[in-house]
Design a protein around this motif. Structure first.
Motif, PDB file in Angstrom:
ATOM      1  N   HIS A 204       6.608 -10.348   7.654  1.00 21.87           N
ATOM      2  CA  HIS A 204       5.973  -9.922   8.902  1.00 21.87           C
ATOM      3  C   HIS A 204       5.866 -11.072   9.900  1.00 21.87           C
ATOM      4  N   VAL A 205       5.744 -12.296   9.408  1.00 26.48           N
ATOM      5  CA  VAL A 205       5.592 -13.443  10.301  1.00 26.48           C
ATOM      6  C   VAL A 205       6.814 -13.575  11.205  1.00 26.48           C
ATOM      7  N   ALA A 206       7.998 -13.517  10.611  1.00 23.33           N
ATOM      8  CA  ALA A 206       9.223 -13.663  11.403  1.00 23.33           C
ATOM      9  C   ALA A 206       9.411 -12.487  12.352  1.00 23.33           C
ATOM     10  N   PHE A 207       9.185 -11.267  11.866  1.00 20.27           N
ATOM     11  CA  PHE A 207       9.435 -10.086  12.689  1.00 20.27           C
ATOM     12  C   PHE A 207       8.429  -9.968  13.830  1.00 20.27           C
ATOM     13  N   LEU A 208       7.152 -10.226  13.562  1.00 20.70           N
ATOM     14  CA  LEU A 208       6.166 -10.123  14.634  1.00 20.70           C
ATOM     15  C   LEU A 208       6.348 -11.251  15.646  1.00 20.70           C
ATOM     16  N   GLY A 209       6.681 -12.446  15.146  1.00 21.85           N
ATOM     17  CA  GLY A 209       6.954 -13.545  16.063  1.00 21.85           C
ATOM     18  C   GLY A 209       8.082 -13.207  17.023  1.00 21.85           C
ATOM     19  N   LEU A 210       9.142 -12.616  16.504  1.00 20.29           N
ATOM     20  CA  LEU A 210      10.270 -12.206  17.344  1.00 20.29           C
ATOM     21  C   LEU A 210       9.857 -11.090  18.296  1.00 20.29           C
ATOM     22  N   ALA A 211       9.066 -10.141  17.810  1.00 25.66           N
ATOM     23  CA  ALA A 211       8.608  -9.035  18.657  1.00 25.66           C
ATOM     24  C   ALA A 211       7.788  -9.554  19.836  1.00 25.66           C
ATOM     25  N   ILE A 212       6.944 -10.542  19.585  1.00 20.98           N
ATOM     26  CA  ILE A 212       6.133 -11.118  20.662  1.00 20.98           C
ATOM     27  C   ILE A 212       7.029 -11.763  21.716  1.00 20.98           C
ATOM     28  N   LEU A 213       8.020 -12.511  21.281  1.00 19.25           N
ATOM     29  CA  LEU A 213       8.913 -13.199  22.214  1.00 19.25           C
ATOM     30  C   LEU A 213       9.735 -12.216  23.054  1.00 19.25           C
ATOM     31  N   LEU A 214      10.022 -11.035  22.492  1.00 21.05           N
ATOM     32  CA  LEU A 214      10.843 -10.048  23.195  1.00 21.05           C
ATOM     33  C   LEU A 214      10.022  -9.045  24.005  1.00 21.05           C
ATOM     34  N   PHE A 215       8.709  -9.061  23.849  1.00 16.35           N
ATOM     35  CA  PHE A 215       7.843  -8.058  24.492  1.00 16.35           C
ATOM     36  C   PHE A 215       7.523  -8.503  25.919  1.00 16.35           C
ATOM     37  N   ARG A 216       8.341  -8.067  26.866  1.00 17.47           N
ATOM     38  CA  ARG A 216       8.249  -8.556  28.243  1.00 17.47           C
ATOM     39  C   ARG A 216       6.941  -8.216  28.938  1.00 17.47           C
ATOM     40  N   GLN A 217       6.286  -7.150  28.463  1.00 17.98           N
ATOM     41  CA  GLN A 217       5.031  -6.746  29.099  1.00 17.98           C
ATOM     42  C   GLN A 217       3.934  -7.794  28.949  1.00 17.98           C
ATOM     43  N   LEU A 218       4.140  -8.760  28.036  1.00 17.58           N
ATOM     44  CA  LEU A 218       3.151  -9.818  27.861  1.00 17.58           C
ATOM     45  C   LEU A 218       3.247 -10.877  28.955  1.00 17.58           C
ATOM     46  N   GLY A 219       4.319 -10.859  29.725  1.00 17.55           N
ATOM     47  CA  GLY A 219       4.436 -11.813  30.823  1.00 17.55           C
ATOM     48  C   GLY A 219       5.648 -12.711  30.699  1.00 17.55           C
ATOM     49  N   GLU A 220       5.561 -13.879  31.303  1.00 16.34           N
ATOM     50  CA  GLU A 220       6.661 -14.843  31.325  1.00 16.34           C
ATOM     51  C   GLU A 220       6.959 -15.375  29.929  1.00 16.34           C
ATOM     52  N   PRO A 221       8.195 -15.892  29.719  1.00 23.48           N
ATOM     53  CA  PRO A 221       8.553 -16.431  28.400  1.00 23.48           C
ATOM     54  C   PRO A 221       7.577 -17.478  27.878  1.00 23.48           C
ATOM     55  N   ALA A 222       7.066 -18.341  28.754  1.00 21.93           N
ATOM     56  CA  ALA A 222       6.120 -19.366  28.309  1.00 21.93           C
ATOM     57  C   ALA A 222       4.838 -18.729  27.763  1.00 21.93           C
ATOM     58  N   ARG A 223       4.393 -17.670  28.416  1.00 18.01           N
ATOM     59  CA  ARG A 223       3.190 -16.963  27.949  1.00 18.01           C
ATOM     60  C   ARG A 223       3.452 -16.299  26.598  1.00 18.01           C
ATOM     61  N   ARG A 224       4.624 -15.705  26.462  1.00 17.57           N
ATOM     62  CA  ARG A 224       4.969 -15.068  25.184  1.00 17.57           C
ATOM     63  C   ARG A 224       5.063 -16.100  24.069  1.00 17.57           C
ATOM     64  N   LEU A 225       5.624 -17.263  24.378  1.00 17.54           N
ATOM     65  CA  LEU A 225       5.694 -18.334  23.390  1.00 17.54           C
ATOM     66  C   LEU A 225       4.293 -18.757  22.969  1.00 17.54           C
ATOM     67  N   GLY A 226       3.378 -18.819  23.938  1.00 15.36           N
ATOM     68  CA  GLY A 226       1.988 -19.153  23.614  1.00 15.36           C
ATOM     69  C   GLY A 226       1.365 -18.143  22.673  1.00 15.36           C
ATOM     70  N   TRP A 227       1.649 -16.860  22.921  1.00  9.73           N
ATOM     71  CA  TRP A 227       1.153 -15.816  22.025  1.00  9.73           C
ATOM     72  C   TRP A 227       1.707 -15.990  20.610  1.00  9.73           C
ATOM     73  N   ALA A 228       2.992 -16.277  20.517  1.00  7.16           N
ATOM     74  CA  ALA A 228       3.605 -16.476  19.198  1.00  7.16           C
ATOM     75  C   ALA A 228       2.958 -17.656  18.474  1.00  7.16           C
ATOM     76  N   ILE A 229       2.642 -18.707  19.216  1.00  5.17           N
ATOM     77  CA  ILE A 229       1.992 -19.882  18.621  1.00  5.17           C
ATOM     78  C   ILE A 229       0.591 -19.530  18.130  1.00  5.17           C
ATOM     79  N   VAL A 230      -0.137 -18.721  18.902  1.00  2.96           N
ATOM     80  CA  VAL A 230      -1.475 -18.293  18.482  1.00  2.96           C
ATOM     81  C   VAL A 230      -1.397 -17.496  17.185  1.00  2.96           C
ATOM     82  N   PHE A 231      -0.443 -16.581  17.112  1.00  2.29           N
ATOM     83  CA  PHE A 231      -0.262 -15.806  15.875  1.00  2.29           C
ATOM     84  C   PHE A 231       0.058 -16.726  14.703  1.00  2.29           C
ATOM     85  N   ALA A 232       0.973 -17.684  14.924  1.00  2.00           N
ATOM     86  CA  ALA A 232       1.344 -18.623  13.858  1.00  2.00           C
ATOM     87  C   ALA A 232       0.140 -19.459  13.436  1.00  2.00           C
ATOM     88  N   ALA A 233      -0.699 -19.845  14.412  1.00  2.00           N
ATOM     89  CA  ALA A 233      -1.890 -20.632  14.095  1.00  2.00           C
ATOM     90  C   ALA A 233      -2.839 -19.831  13.206  1.00  2.00           C
TER      91      ALA A 233
END
Length: 211
Positions: A149-178
């Motif tokens: 689930h870690v890999a798949f959700l991380g990828l889903a966050i990066l591809l989910f454009r509704q979350l905003g700009e790529p930098a914001r999505r990367l931040g979300w992925a980092i929060v999940f990983a944390a």
């Protein structure tokens, strides 16, 4: 699992045997720790295993209701689905309620993680996403296949454009990983204390891409 639970209740969190020796690695640790708490609270009798397993099965039904109640337009439909879940949980999880079996804890943890995950995306909430990471780690500690689930959700966050700009999505992925790292930390620290090796929840690095 029952043997490990009794050792934890008797000899502490490091999980030493009666000779004072701790194994450097053990499978599916969370269930044994949870069962140890149940033994400490309710006693050393094997009936504590039954009690804990049926609590987990009940949690599956309650969590499924929490998952469905706001996501289906008509309450009757949600009720029908819940009625379908109850006998399924009773039959397929209840069959293992007479033994110490980690799936009884794994199932409610997966549902709790999914509920947290959907809430995080619905509310655009960093806090819920962090909790999703923690719950993913705890679920993986009950059954390591949830590491997928870690890999798949991380990828889903990066591809989910509704979350905003790529930098914001990367931040979300980092929060999940944390969150995942925080949830996994107690087990990894325990294994480091015992073996002085960086061990997650699998015995070999080869198993990580497999999961």
């Amino acid at each position: 699992y029952e043997g490990y639970a009794r050792l934890i209740a008797r000899n502490g969190l490091i999980l030493k045997d009666d000779a004072g020796i701790a194994t450097p690695y053990f499978y599916y640790p969370l269930y044994s720790y949870a069962l140890a708490v149940v033994h400490i609270v309710f006693g050393d009798d094997f009936s504590a295993v039954y009690l804990f397993n049926f609590i987990c099965i009940s949690a599956v039904i309650l969590l499924m209701w929490a998952f469905l109640r706001n996501r289906i337009a008509y309450g009757v439909t949600a009720l029908v689905l819940l009625i379908a879940v109850a006998p399924f949980a009773s039959k397929y999880l209840g069959a293992y309620a007479v033994s110490a079996f980690s799936d009884n804890l794994f199932a409610p943890l997966v549902l709790a993680m999914l509920l947290s995950c959907v809430t995080a995306f619905t509310r655009r909430s960093i806090g819920w996403l962090f909790l999703t990471g923690v719950l993913t780690a705890l679920g993986a500690a009950a059954r390591p296949s949830l590491m997928t689930h870690v890999a798949f959700l991380g990828l889903a966050i990066l591809l989910f454009r509704q979350l905003g700009e790529p930098a914001r999505r990367l931040g979300w992925a980092i929060v999940f990983a944390a969150g995942f790292v925080v949830g996994l930390a107690p087990f990894t620290i325990r294994n480091w204390i015992v073996s002085r090796k960086f061990v997650l929840l699998v015995s070999s690095i080869v198993q990580l891409p497999y999961y």
